[in-house]
Design a protein around this motif. Structure first.
Motif, PDB file in Angstrom:
ATOM      1  N   THR A   1       3.906  -1.297   4.420  1.00 32.03           N
ATOM      2  CA  THR A   1       3.583   0.081   4.039  1.00 32.03           C
ATOM      3  C   THR A   1       2.462   0.051   3.014  1.00 32.03           C
ATOM      4  O   THR A   1       2.529  -0.679   2.017  1.00 32.03           O
ATOM      5  CB  THR A   1       4.812   0.795   3.456  1.00 32.03           C
TER       6      THR A   1
ATOM      7  N   VAL B   1      10.861   5.569   5.261  1.00 34.09           N
ATOM      8  CA  VAL B   1      10.319   4.215   5.428  1.00 34.09           C
ATOM      9  C   VAL B   1      11.439   3.232   5.753  1.00 34.09           C
ATOM     10  O   VAL B   1      11.301   2.378   6.640  1.00 34.09           O
ATOM     11  CB  VAL B   1       9.559   3.786   4.159  1.00 34.09           C
TER      12      VAL B   1
ATOM     13  N   ILE C   1       3.003   1.558   8.102  1.00 34.72           N
ATOM     14  CA  ILE C   1       2.945   2.961   7.704  1.00 34.72           C
ATOM     15  C   ILE C   1       1.851   3.064   6.660  1.00 34.72           C
ATOM     16  O   ILE C   1       1.848   2.326   5.667  1.00 34.72           O
ATOM     17  CB  ILE C   1       4.280   3.466   7.139  1.00 34.72           C
TER      18      ILE C   1
ATOM     19  N   SER D   1       5.644   2.282  -0.900  1.00 31.08           N
ATOM     20  CA  SER D   1       4.680   1.350  -0.318  1.00 31.08           C
ATOM     21  C   SER D   1       4.835  -0.062  -0.862  1.00 31.08           C
ATOM     22  O   SER D   1       5.291  -0.275  -1.989  1.00 31.08           O
ATOM     23  CB  SER D   1       3.246   1.837  -0.582  1.00 31.08           C
TER      24      SER D   1
END
Length: 266
Positions: A3, A117, A129, A148
């Motif tokens: 991510t 996520v 992502i 992330s």
């Protein structure tokens, strides 16, 4: 699954173009499944792929923050091409930011993005992502950042570049001191030009990166008029102008990102 948040407190540094071409190259050259998330109320990423998108009638990033939509995470995605999906943006993200602060719901909404996520990772529903974030820390960008593994900071070499890197480092450190999970950060030099001034600033930036522990990618993205032209046509550079300077550089940069830089950060 990786991510990545594309983020910089400064506007106009090529965040959306970076997200578009990163996603396209991952899908086209590396056969990856990619989900793009538009966290910006301007909706430039969304309009690039779906010019006539109606945020009032469809699922958007606001819906994700609010916990609306279908129970199965994948049912909320908008497929824009083979192996590429989108969670669109919405002008209501500006209001969402204000309401989040006033109602004290930041942590709840941030957790919803992290849950999205987690579900995608658990179901092996995507390989990447990528969050396209607006300038500054908003409810949407903060949620993206905390969900992330990596944050890519596109940066144009000007008189504010070094200061911008230091500021970003300070903000990430503040989040970490608050007990929040902070992703690894890397700088991508964008719109590079072969001038003496740019070379001097690049040298300063790379030297400063060792001090603030935010590595700078070796590959730079050269300035090219094909980049703004590609956004008008709605085509990534690999389609519009694959042999342009920026088109070549983006592919080389993704190769570097794909391999990972392997730096430890604190």
């Amino acid at each position: 699954m990786r991510t990545i948040a594309i983020m910089n407190n400064k506007g106009g540094v090529g965040k959306t173009v970076t997200a578009i071409n990163l996603a396209d190259i991952l899908v086209r050259d590396y056969r990856q499944r990619v989900i793009l998330v538009d966290c910006d109320g301007q909706m430039n990423l969304t309009r690039f792929f779906v010019p006539d998108f109606d945020p009032d009638a469809e699922y958007t990033m606001v819906s994700l923050l609010e916990g609306d939509g279908e129970a199965l995470w994948s049912d909320n995605l908008l497929q824009v091409s083979k192996d590429l999906w989108l969670i669109p943006g919405s002008p209501e993200l500006y209001t969402e930011d204000l309401e989040a602060v006033m109602e004290g719901q930041d942590q709840v909404k941030t957790r919803r993005v992290a849950n999205f996520v987690d579900c995608a990772r658990k179901d092996d529903g995507a390989d990447f992502i990528i969050f396209d974030c607006p300038p500054g820390f908003t409810a949407a960008s903060l949620a993206a950042l905390l969900a992330s593994d990596e944050v890519v900071i596109p940066m144009e070499l000007d008189g504010f570049s070094v200061t911008g890197m230091v500021t970003m480092r300070q903000q990430l450190a503040l989040l970490k001191r608050s007990g929040l999970r902070v992703p690894r950060a890397f700088v991508l030099i964008n719109r590079w030009r072969a001038t003496e001034f740019v070379s001097e600033v690049e040298t300063q930036l790379r030297e400063m990166s060792e001090h603030v522990k935010i590595p700078v990618y070796q590959q730079v993205i050269r300035k090219s008029e094909k980049v703004p032209e590609s956004t008008v046509t709605g085509s990534p550079l690999s389609v519009y102008s694959p042999r342009s300077a920026a088109g070549v550089d983006f592919r080389r940069w993704v190769r570097e990102l794909w391999g990972g830089m392997g730096h430890e950060q604190v």
